[in-house]
Design a protein around this motif. Structure first.
Motif, mmCIF file in Angstrom:
data_model
loop_
_atom_site.group_PDB
_atom_site.id
_atom_site.type_symbol
_atom_site.label_atom_id
_atom_site.label_comp_id
_atom_site.label_asym_id
_atom_site.label_seq_id
_atom_site.Cartn_x
_atom_site.Cartn_y
_atom_site.Cartn_z
ATOM 1 N N VAL A 164 -100.800 -59.129 -24.214
ATOM 2 C CA VAL A 164 -101.543 -57.836 -24.455
ATOM 3 C C VAL A 164 -100.843 -56.681 -24.150
ATOM 4 O O VAL A 164 -100.397 -55.662 -25.151
ATOM 5 C CB VAL A 164 -102.588 -57.452 -24.652
ATOM 6 C CG1 VAL A 164 -103.446 -56.141 -24.742
ATOM 7 C CG2 VAL A 164 -104.329 -59.023 -25.267
ATOM 8 N N GLU A 165 -100.638 -56.028 -22.909
ATOM 9 C CA GLU A 165 -99.873 -55.300 -22.355
ATOM 10 C C GLU A 165 -98.216 -55.114 -23.019
ATOM 11 O O GLU A 165 -97.994 -53.963 -23.680
ATOM 12 C CB GLU A 165 -99.387 -55.028 -20.936
ATOM 13 C CG GLU A 165 -98.883 -53.785 -20.305
ATOM 14 C CD GLU A 165 -98.942 -54.014 -18.972
ATOM 15 O OE1 GLU A 165 -98.188 -53.375 -18.232
ATOM 16 O OE2 GLU A 165 -99.061 -55.398 -18.234
ATOM 17 N N LYS A 166 -97.768 -55.860 -23.613
ATOM 18 C CA LYS A 166 -96.227 -56.351 -23.731
ATOM 19 C C LYS A 166 -96.326 -55.692 -24.984
ATOM 20 O O LYS A 166 -95.509 -54.928 -25.628
ATOM 21 C CB LYS A 166 -95.949 -57.008 -23.210
ATOM 22 C CG LYS A 166 -94.251 -57.292 -23.514
ATOM 23 C CD LYS A 166 -93.619 -58.745 -23.588
ATOM 24 C CE LYS A 166 -93.617 -59.216 -22.722
ATOM 25 N NZ LYS A 166 -93.218 -61.128 -22.803
ATOM 26 N N GLY A 167 -97.109 -56.047 -25.749
ATOM 27 C CA GLY A 167 -97.553 -56.080 -27.379
ATOM 28 C C GLY A 167 -98.102 -55.062 -27.433
ATOM 29 O O GLY A 167 -97.595 -53.543 -28.653
ATOM 30 N N SER A 211 -101.511 -67.545 -28.434
ATOM 31 C CA SER A 211 -100.185 -67.972 -27.449
ATOM 32 C C SER A 211 -99.489 -66.272 -27.271
ATOM 33 O O SER A 211 -100.612 -65.558 -27.494
ATOM 34 C CB SER A 211 -99.181 -68.430 -28.311
ATOM 35 O OG SER A 211 -98.922 -67.533 -29.367
ATOM 36 N N ASP A 212 -98.759 -66.808 -26.208
ATOM 37 C CA ASP A 212 -97.942 -65.068 -25.953
ATOM 38 C C ASP A 212 -97.844 -63.995 -26.926
ATOM 39 O O ASP A 212 -97.703 -62.655 -27.104
ATOM 40 C CB ASP A 212 -97.060 -65.582 -25.658
ATOM 41 C CG ASP A 212 -96.196 -64.331 -24.542
ATOM 42 O OD1 ASP A 212 -97.015 -63.324 -23.870
ATOM 43 O OD2 ASP A 212 -95.621 -63.666 -25.609
ATOM 44 N N ALA A 213 -97.241 -64.430 -28.412
ATOM 45 C CA ALA A 213 -96.954 -63.565 -29.226
ATOM 46 C C ALA A 213 -97.907 -63.418 -29.652
ATOM 47 O O ALA A 213 -98.198 -62.501 -31.099
ATOM 48 C CB ALA A 213 -95.841 -64.867 -30.345
ATOM 49 N N ALA A 214 -99.299 -64.322 -30.569
ATOM 50 C CA ALA A 214 -99.895 -63.965 -30.850
ATOM 51 C C ALA A 214 -100.642 -62.788 -30.260
ATOM 52 O O ALA A 214 -101.376 -61.610 -30.934
ATOM 53 C CB ALA A 214 -100.693 -65.469 -31.431
ATOM 54 N N PHE A 215 -100.795 -62.983 -29.048
ATOM 55 C CA PHE A 215 -101.537 -61.814 -28.564
ATOM 56 C C PHE A 215 -100.379 -60.132 -28.488
ATOM 57 O O PHE A 215 -100.998 -58.929 -29.068
ATOM 58 C CB PHE A 215 -101.879 -61.963 -27.016
ATOM 59 C CG PHE A 215 -103.871 -62.455 -26.818
ATOM 60 C CD1 PHE A 215 -104.822 -62.035 -27.165
ATOM 61 C CD2 PHE A 215 -103.053 -64.246 -26.468
ATOM 62 C CE1 PHE A 215 -106.141 -62.042 -27.064
ATOM 63 C CE2 PHE A 215 -104.824 -64.301 -26.610
ATOM 64 C CZ PHE A 215 -106.006 -63.460 -26.891
ATOM 65 N N GLN A 216 -99.163 -60.782 -28.132
ATOM 66 C CA GLN A 216 -98.579 -59.633 -28.684
ATOM 67 C C GLN A 216 -98.666 -59.023 -30.153
ATOM 68 O O GLN A 216 -98.701 -57.602 -30.051
ATOM 69 C CB GLN A 216 -97.136 -59.743 -28.555
ATOM 70 C CG GLN A 216 -97.299 -60.348 -27.249
ATOM 71 C CD GLN A 216 -95.650 -59.775 -26.927
ATOM 72 O OE1 GLN A 216 -94.551 -59.870 -27.005
ATOM 73 N NE2 GLN A 216 -94.845 -61.280 -26.874
ATOM 74 N N ALA A 217 -99.050 -59.683 -31.049
ATOM 75 C CA ALA A 217 -98.949 -59.815 -32.457
ATOM 76 C C ALA A 217 -100.282 -58.181 -32.192
ATOM 77 O O ALA A 217 -100.254 -57.313 -33.018
ATOM 78 C CB ALA A 217 -99.357 -60.210 -33.380
ATOM 79 N N ALA A 218 -101.565 -58.840 -32.176
ATOM 80 C CA ALA A 218 -102.752 -58.693 -31.788
ATOM 81 C C ALA A 218 -102.865 -57.539 -31.036
ATOM 82 O O ALA A 218 -103.667 -56.406 -31.948
ATOM 83 C CB ALA A 218 -103.911 -59.841 -31.146
ATOM 84 N N ALA A 219 -102.390 -57.746 -29.720
ATOM 85 C CA ALA A 219 -102.713 -55.432 -29.609
ATOM 86 C C ALA A 219 -101.751 -54.594 -30.454
ATOM 87 O O ALA A 219 -102.286 -53.468 -30.379
ATOM 88 C CB ALA A 219 -101.151 -56.042 -28.493
ATOM 89 N N GLY A 220 -100.553 -54.847 -30.773
ATOM 90 C CA GLY A 220 -100.126 -53.804 -31.600
ATOM 91 C C GLY A 220 -101.060 -53.409 -32.730
ATOM 92 O O GLY A 220 -101.180 -52.111 -33.205
ATOM 93 N N LEU A 221 -101.636 -54.606 -33.478
ATOM 94 C CA LEU A 221 -102.916 -54.497 -34.760
ATOM 95 C C LEU A 221 -103.678 -53.760 -34.113
ATOM 96 O O LEU A 221 -104.459 -52.703 -35.193
ATOM 97 C CB LEU A 221 -103.178 -55.894 -35.279
ATOM 98 C CG LEU A 221 -102.184 -56.697 -35.920
ATOM 99 C CD1 LEU A 221 -102.776 -57.822 -36.341
ATOM 100 C CD2 LEU A 221 -102.119 -55.732 -37.005
ATOM 101 N N ALA A 222 -104.338 -54.030 -32.554
ATOM 102 C CA ALA A 222 -105.194 -53.388 -31.882
ATOM 103 C C ALA A 222 -104.931 -51.685 -32.104
ATOM 104 O O ALA A 222 -105.902 -50.502 -32.677
ATOM 105 C CB ALA A 222 -105.624 -53.569 -30.949
ATOM 106 N N LEU A 223 -103.377 -51.474 -31.402
ATOM 107 C CA LEU A 223 -103.221 -50.017 -31.363
ATOM 108 C C LEU A 223 -103.603 -49.220 -32.812
ATOM 109 O O LEU A 223 -103.479 -48.103 -32.839
ATOM 110 C CB LEU A 223 -102.293 -49.600 -30.314
ATOM 111 C CG LEU A 223 -101.374 -49.070 -29.776
ATOM 112 C CD1 LEU A 223 -102.705 -48.137 -28.769
ATOM 113 C CD2 LEU A 223 -100.280 -48.755 -29.377
#
Length: 686
Positions: free
Chosen positions: A530-533, A566-578
């Motif tokens: 999430v932090e990376k995203g 997955s790692d990629a899924a949470f990165q993408a979700a973090a960007g969507l949330a922001l």
């Protein structure tokens, strides 16, 4: 007078001792007649066969294509001349303010200056400022009044104007030669000190009182001469000439010479240079003694590129003797290398004439010094020295470029590297925020020259594009965001849900990530994802396309799937949330603000202050470092500074010095920020 046809077989002029050398720089406003005067001097001395041309048909000073097209000098040119057994290194400099770096190099290499003022135009504020600067440096000076054959002002009127413009005392500027007329046309001159006639005979409207006044001015600083003058003794020419030389060297007298485009004044000026100007042993400032037998100490004045020879370095020798096939220590900045000197040549337009050796005080060209840059020191490796470089004007006009074709793109990097080495007045920047290649130049004429050299000298075509200022964005108020990524298309899917809270932070805080997840809603192994995203989305921006800064993003909740997360899924979700949080908050556009320092004559202060107010500038204060000069400090948005060097020059007639430096990013007014909504497509303003 020398036989001018001898130039066809003559080698480059040489000198075997410093006292047989004169280094003289021609300075003055653009179109004042410096290059015409230089060609007249070369013709009169026999260095060229016909006025304006060297023997191979190349013009003397202006030999670059862009110089021929615009009839404007863009670089200094050195013309080695010989007169009465004296070698004269005549340095012709550009008058356009964009090429101030060339002027500075010429002033640094010279031991005396000739100010060329046109009788058809007023003396410019920039010329007055340059005179004051030379006065502060105690640089000996003379004045040539040019274009008297097409004059709007008489010679006497121009002498009065020089007195007033340069702020000199009544005995400081004195006519050493006076024009001789045929009707209204100057056809020659009369030497007031010697009584010698130059050019065609004709009436000389000057009285004996003028010569008496000149003799009195020369005698004023010498007690012996003054006593003889007061006693009514007839002073011999040799004593007066010695007195004149002392006055010129001490900068207490500046002789004037009349000149026309037809060549009047050329021989007179050659006589003045060889008999009245200082040789290199009288060099100003500190440094090694001008001794040909001392260890080598020299300095690179400028570097040019030649399609056949490669890099050519113009070098001023301060001590020692430079010979071919020797190894020298080359130092400058953080560089300290050893290089071999393959050959020496004397410059003359495009020609390079072979030179056997060059003694202290001389100027010479050295080819193929791979790392040499203007201001670098050449010295004996066994006796290394460092000579301080001269101050260079800061390039403050940004020109963004793109390669015209893929082939040009492949060659662009190497071409820019060579260009920056040859021209210290240009700075090449690869801006990491805007991904633009930016050429920082000193003005529009300099930018035109740089682009022309890229095309003609380095074979690279580029297109200019709008220069973008690195903007930022931030949240104007706290907000919450929800990001949900659920994809199931057979087989392994993607699943991640993130809930974040975003709050603005003080300027300069960057992006801070935190988490307050309870109950394992987001497994610990996915919190770094999430932090990376969050950081990845912040770099891309959330609204305007500019990077997001000065916020804290806190992960407060979420969901995971035991198989599909997955790692990629949470990165993408973090960007969507922001991005979702941004849709629920006012986004503030942040623009960079520069700290600006302007030094200018007080007479232009009001106009500059008024202009800064239209640029949203905040004036922090003014002070007076010296009489008649103002120092202004202000903070100005960088968006308003793209063309400021050009506009400031127009406001102050080229007399202001301007410096800028990044200070901070701060919110842009809402009315202006409205134009930056959506994806960033450029932000240059004129």
């Amino acid at each position: 007078m020398p036989d001018r046809t001898a130039a066809r077989t003559r080698q480059a002029p040489t000198a075997d001792s410093p006292d047989r050398i004169r280094n003289v720089v021609l300075v003055g406003a653009s179109a004042s007649g410096k290059t015409t005067l230089a060609e007249s001097l070369a013709f009169a001395s026999g260095a060229i066969g016909r006025a304006g041309r060297v023997v191979d048909g190349t013009t003397v000073s202006d030999y670059e294509e862009i110089e021929q097209q615009h009839r404007r000098s863009v670089q200094l040119a050195v013309l080695p001349l010989e007169w009465n057994g004296i070698k004269i290194n005549l340095i012709d400099t550009p008058g356009h303010p964009d090429f101030d770096a060339e002027l500075r190099a010429g002033l640094h290499a010279a031991d005396a200056a000739v100010f060329v003022v046109s009788a058809t135009d007023p003396i410019t504020a920039a010329t007055r400022a340059l005179w004051r600067e030379c006065n502060d440096e105690n640089l000996p000076r003379a004045i040539v009044v040019s274009k008297l054959d097409i004059a709007r002002h008489s010679y006497d009127e121009m002498l009065t104007e020089c007195h007033d413009a340069f702020g000199l005392g009544p005995d400081t500027v004195r006519a050493l030669f006076y024009p001789v007329y045929d009707g209204d046309r100057p056809v020659g001159s009369m030497g007031l000190l010697t009584g010698r006639s130059f050019g065609e005979p004709g009436p000389c409207p000057v009285s004996d009182a003028a010569r008496e006044s000149l003799v009195e001015a020369i005698s004023g600083q010498d007690d012996t001469l003054m006593e003889r003058f007061i006693a009514g003794e007839q002073l011999d020419t040799a004593s007066l000439q010695d007195g004149l030389t002392r006055e010129i060297l001490s900068c207490t007298l500046h002789p004037t010479v009349p000149a026309t485009e037809a060549g009047v004044g050329a021989v007179e000026l050659l006589e003045l240079i060889t008999t009245g100007f200082p040789d290199p042993t009288h060099r100003r400032g500190t440094g090694p003694a001008c001794d040909p037998d001392a260890p080598l100490a020299a300095q690179v004045v400028r570097v040019t590129g030649d399609s056949y020879v490669g890099r050519i370095s113009l070098v001023r020798i301060y001590a020692g003797t430079l010979r071919p096939d020797v190894t020298v220590a080359l130092t400058g900045g953080d560089r300290d290398t050893r290089e071999r000197v393959p050959a020496l040549t004397g410059p003359f337009g495009k020609q390079q004439r072979p030179v056997g050796e060059a003694v202290a005080g001389d100027l010479v060209c050295v080819s193929k010094l791979a790392t040499a840059q203007p201001g670098d020191t050449l010295s004996d490796p066994d006796h290394p020295v460092h000579l301080d470089p001269w101050p260079m004007p800061a390039p403050l006009l940004p020109i963004a470029i793109e390669a015209h074709t893929r082939t040009d793109d492949d060659k662009l990097s190497q071409a820019l590297s060579r260009l920056a080495a040859e021209d210290p007045a240009v700075r090449v920047e690869q801006n990491p925020d805007t991904n633009q290649v930016v050429l920082w130049c000193t003005g529009e004429a300099h930018a035109e020259l740089v682009l022309d050299r890229l095309r003609t000298r380095h074979g690279v075509n580029v297109d200019t594009v709008e220069h973008r200022v690195p903007m930022r964005e931030t949240f104007g108020a706290p907000a919450k965001g929800h990001g949900r990524l659920v994809k199931q298309s057979g087989g392994h899917g993607q699943y991640a849900v993130c809930d974040v809270e975003v709050e603005p932070l003080p300027v300069g805080s960057g992006v801070v990530f935190a988490e307050r997840v309870v109950g394992g809603a987001v497994p610990r192994q996915f919190i770094p994802s999430v932090e990376k995203g969050v950081y990845a989305q912040a770099v891309k921006g959330v609204s305007t396309g500019y990077p997001l800064v000065d916020v804290q993003v806190t992960l407060v909740d979420g969901k995971a799937h035991s198989v599909d997360s997955s790692d990629a899924a949470f990165q993408a979700a973090a960007g969507l949330a922001l991005r979702d949080a941004a849709s629920h908050s006012a986004i503030r556009v942040l623009e960079p603000v520069a700290a600006v320092r302007i030094t200018l004559p007080e007479e232009y202060l009001g106009a500059v202050l008024g202009d800064l107010s239209t640029r949203r500038g905040r004036v922090l204060g003014t002070e007076s470092p010296e009489p008649g000069i103002a120092l202004l400090r202000a903070e100005v948005p960088e968006l308003e500074l793209n063309r400021y060097p050009i506009d400031l020059r127009a406001l102050t007639q080229g007399t202001a010095d301007f410096a800028r430096g990044y200070l901070r990013h701060e919110p842009m007014p809402d009315a202006l920020a409205a134009q930056f909504t959506g994806e960033n497509t450029g932000n240059g303003r004129s």
